[in-house]
Write a protein that holds these residues in place. Structure first.
Motif, short mmCIF file in Angstrom:
data_model
loop_
_atom_site.label_atom_id
_atom_site.label_comp_id
_atom_site.label_asym_id
_atom_site.label_seq_id
_atom_site.Cartn_x
_atom_site.Cartn_y
_atom_site.Cartn_z
N LEU A 182 0.82 -1.22 0.00
CA LEU A 182 0.00 0.00 0.00
C LEU A 182 0.85 1.27 0.00
CD1 LEU A 182 -2.88 1.13 0.08
CD2 LEU A 182 -2.72 1.14 2.56
N TYR B 125 1.75 13.75 4.38
CA TYR B 125 2.19 13.00 3.20
C TYR B 125 2.03 13.88 1.98
CZ TYR B 125 2.71 9.22 -0.18
OH TYR B 125 3.15 8.43 -1.20
N TYR C 78 1.73 13.59 -7.25
CA TYR C 78 1.16 14.74 -7.96
C TYR C 78 1.48 16.06 -7.26
CZ TYR C 78 -1.74 10.97 -9.85
OH TYR C 78 -2.18 9.81 -10.42
N PHE D 285 -1.32 6.70 -12.14
CA PHE D 285 -1.30 6.91 -10.69
C PHE D 285 0.11 7.09 -10.13
CE2 PHE D 285 -5.42 4.28 -9.80
CZ PHE D 285 -6.14 5.20 -10.52
N GLY D 286 1.12 6.64 -10.85
CA GLY D 286 2.46 6.63 -10.30
C GLY D 286 2.65 5.45 -9.37
N LEU D 287 3.92 5.10 -9.16
CA LEU D 287 4.22 3.96 -8.30
C LEU D 287 4.20 4.35 -6.83
CD1 LEU D 287 7.06 2.57 -10.53
CD2 LEU D 287 4.94 1.38 -10.00
N GLU D 288 4.59 5.59 -6.54
CA GLU D 288 4.61 6.05 -5.15
C GLU D 288 3.16 6.19 -4.66
OE1 GLU D 288 6.00 7.87 -7.65
OE2 GLU D 288 8.00 7.01 -7.41
N GLY D 289 3.05 6.18 -3.35
CA GLY D 289 1.76 6.48 -2.75
C GLY D 289 0.82 5.30 -2.80
N PRO D 290 -0.36 5.49 -2.24
CA PRO D 290 -1.23 4.36 -1.96
C PRO D 290 -2.17 3.97 -3.09
CG PRO D 290 -2.19 6.35 -1.06
CD PRO D 290 -0.86 6.75 -1.68
N TYR D 291 -2.18 4.69 -4.22
CA TYR D 291 -3.31 4.57 -5.14
C TYR D 291 -3.41 3.21 -5.81
CZ TYR D 291 -2.92 9.46 -4.06
OH TYR D 291 -2.81 10.63 -3.37
N GLY E 30 -2.18 0.46 -4.67
CA GLY E 30 -2.51 -0.48 -3.60
C GLY E 30 -3.98 -0.41 -3.20
N GLN E 31 -4.52 0.79 -3.17
CA GLN E 31 -5.93 0.91 -2.82
C GLN E 31 -6.83 0.26 -3.86
OE1 GLN E 31 -5.56 5.39 -1.98
NE2 GLN E 31 -7.25 4.78 -0.68
#
Lengths: 244, 244, 244
Positions: B34, B166, B170, C8-14, C16-17
Motif C-alpha cells: 500500500l 504526506y 502529484y 497513478f504513479g508507483l509512489e503512494g497508496p493509489y 494499492g488501494q
C-alpha cells in the motif's frame, strides 16, 4: 515461487509484461519482484547480488534473472543453473558464477534448448526465460529441453568481491564481501576514508559513517540517519579494502 | 489479505524480501504494497496515515507496518493491535495510537512473545513481523505468543493533526485532519497562504490552489493540473490551521 | 487476469488501494500493474499504448485503465469495451478508440449502469471501475448493468500516430507507429534529426541513435548503451515523420 531479479526498472511495462507471461501460463503463481534495479551492464555486481539475496528463499524457488550484459552479449547463451535445490534462469552462465562457486559440488548447469515460436530481438525475458521459469516452478522442466553443459566462461573469483555492488534508496552501499561476523576486519577503506565496524545503526553517532554486516550477510557502508552514498560520493564499482 | 505500510522505498530488495517471507509461509497469500514511502523517522505522520488508509480494507485484513522510529527506538517493543476486526503488526504501540484512539472501546493490544531463531539487527520486518502477520492472516495467532499489554506511551492527541503528513507524486499535500464534509472549515492557512474549499479538482481554475476532502476523508491541499507541493514549497510536518 | 494501466504513479497508496478493492471482491485474483506512468492529461498517447500493450495478453484479460483526461472530463462516461475477447474498463470511450479501430468488426461498447453506494469525487478507479473489472474477470458481468452504447466521440485516426507516446526509464522513446517490419520506412525524422533503422541494439555503434521495431511492434528511438530522450531532448508529444 518465482523471484524476479532484473535491471528493467520499476517504471514502464517491462516487469508487468514478464509477469503477464508467467500468469498466462500459470494464473496466480506467486511472483516476487525482488530487484528491478540491479546495475545494468554490470554482470559482476549482479552475480554477487543474486548469490547473496537468493539464500533466504526456500527450496524450489525459481530466480528469473535478466541483466543487460552490454558489450559482447553474443557470447552468452540461455542457461538454467540448479543449485542447492533452487533454479536460476537467465542469459549466460557468468551471471550465476557466484551461485555456482558457493555450491561447488551441488550444482548443475543446463543450456535451454527450447525456443519460442515468436522470439523478439530485445525482450528474451518475456519470450524465452519467463516460460522456462514457469515450467521449472511447475515441475515440468522437460518442456524446456535442458541439456547439461559445462561453464563456458571463467567464473568470478575470489568469493569476496572488494567492490561496491549496490546502493540502496537510503544511500547504504553494499560490498561483495560476504562474511561471518567473526571473520570481519575492523576497518574498511574506501576512497581514502576509513570506516569502523558497528554492530548496528543505533550504535553509531547520528550522521557518522560506519560499516556493518547487513541482514543478508554482506558488508555494507552506512550512516546513521544519513545517506552514505551522497555524503561520501560512493558509486557501484568503487574499490574497498581492509586496513589495519 | 496482508497490507504492507513501510518506509522501505520501492527500489531495492526490501519489499520483495518481506513478501518472500510471507509467501514462504503461505504461498500466494494476497499481499498489497500500500505505502512503501511513509515518511521515515516520523511515527506521528505514519500513525495518521495508517489510521486513515486502513479504514477501507475489509475485516481480517492484517496491516504489516514498519517505519523507522529514528532516535530512541529502544523504548519500542513488537506489538499487535486488534481493532475493529483488523490486525496491525509492527514496532511499537505509538505507531498505532491513532488507530487505537479511533476505536477506543474496540481494540486490544498485545506484545509479541515469539522470537525467530534467526533475528537480524536491521530487518525485523522480514524476520519477526512477517511471520506474525501470516499467522494472523491464517487464523493461527497462538503461534505468535501474544500477551495482552497496556499502551506504554502517551498516544497522539487530538484526533486531528494540523500538519502535513504526506505528499503524493502529484504534489498533493495531505493533512492529518480527518473530517466529515459538513464540519470542514472554509479556509485553511499554511505558510502564510490561505486556501479555499472546493468540492473537487474540476471546480478549481487550472493552476490555482485549493483544499478538499480526499477520497480517504483527509483534508488535502491541491492544484488543478498542477503541483501544490512544488508551487507552495510544502513539506511533511508543515503546520496548517483554519482561519475565518 | 486483471491488468492495470494508469497514471497513478508507483509512489503512494493509489495502486494499492485499487488492488485492495479487487482483492476485497476476489482475494488473490491475478493482478498485474502494467503501466502506472501513462502520460497524464494525454488520452491520445494512452489510447495508443493501451492498444499496443494489450495485444500480448490472453483472452478474457480485463484491462482496468484510468488516465486523467484533464480539461473537459465532464463529457466522458464510464465504459466497458469488449474487443477480441478482452475487456477494457475505464473513463470514457476515447481512451479505447485505438483498440476499437484495430478491431473494427469485433468489438462492443457498453455504458456502465451500476453505481456504488459510496462514490468519491476523485477516485473512481477504486470505487467504480475496480468492482466492474472484478465482475468481468469472474464472468459476472450482469452485476455491472452494462448497456450497449455507440461511440460518443470521434475516434483517433489514422491508425499510426506520428508522435512520441512514451519514454521509458532507459530513455527509449516510443512512437505511435505500429507496423510490420517489412513496411517500415528507412529513415525517421524527429526534431531536425534523422535516425536510421537498425534490427536491434547490438547492431548500433554504442552511443549512437537509431530506430527499431520494439518488442511490442512500435517504432522506437533508442541509443545503444545510452539515453535517447536525454541526448536528443525528446518528449512525449514530439512529432515524427518518415523521410527519404
Amino acid at each position: 515461487m518465482i523471484v524476479l531479479i532484473t535491471d528493467f526498472g520499476l517504471e514502464g511495462p517491462y516487469i508487468g509484461q514478464m509477469t503477464g507471461r508467467l500468469y498466462a501460463k500459470a494464473a496466480g503463481i506467486p511472483v516476487i519482484n525482488l530487484f528491478a534495479d540491479v546495475p545494468s551492464f554490470n554482470i559482476k555486481a549482479a552475480s554477487y547480488l543474486i548469490a547473496a539475496y537468493s539464500k533466504e528463499f526456500p527450496e524450489n524457488t525459481v530466480f528469473l534473472c535478466v541483466v543487460d550484459p552490454g558489450v559482447g552479449s553474443d557470447k552468452y547463451f540461455p542457461v538454467v543453473v540448479e543449485a542447492n535445490g533452487k533454479y536460476f534462469v537467465g542469459p549466460g552462465d557468468l551471471l550465476f558464477s557466484v551461485v555456482k562457486a558457493n555450491n561447488k559440488k551441488n550444482y548443475k548447469q543446463y543450456k535451454i534448448g527450447w525456443q519460442p515460436s515468436q522470439l523478439s530481438n530485445t525482450f528474451h525475458g518475456r519470450d524465452l526465460y519467463a516460460p522456462v521459469a514457469v515450467w521449472l516452478a511447475l515441475g515440468e522442466r522437460e518442456k524446456a529441453c535442458l541439456e547439461v553443459v559445462d561453464s563456458q566462461v571463467e567464473p568470478y573469483a575470489p568469493l569476496d568481491l572488494f567492490e561496491l555492488i549496490y546502493i540502496d534508496k537510503y544511500g547504504n552501499a553494499m560490498t561483495g564481501i560476504s562474511r561471518d561476523v567473526q571473520s570481519l576486519g575492523q576497518k574498511l577503506l574506501i576512497k581514502g576514508r576509513i570506516f569502523k565496524k558497528m554492530h548496528t545503526f543505533s550504535n553509531a553517532v547520528p550522521g557518522s559513517g560506519f560499516f556493518y554486516l547487513n541482514s543478508n550477510g554482506l558488508v555494507e557502508i552506512a550512516v546513521n540517519q544519513g545517506n552514505a552514498a551522497q555524503l561520501y560520493d560512493l558509486e557501484v564499482g568503487d574499490a574497498v579494502s581492509w586496513v589495519n
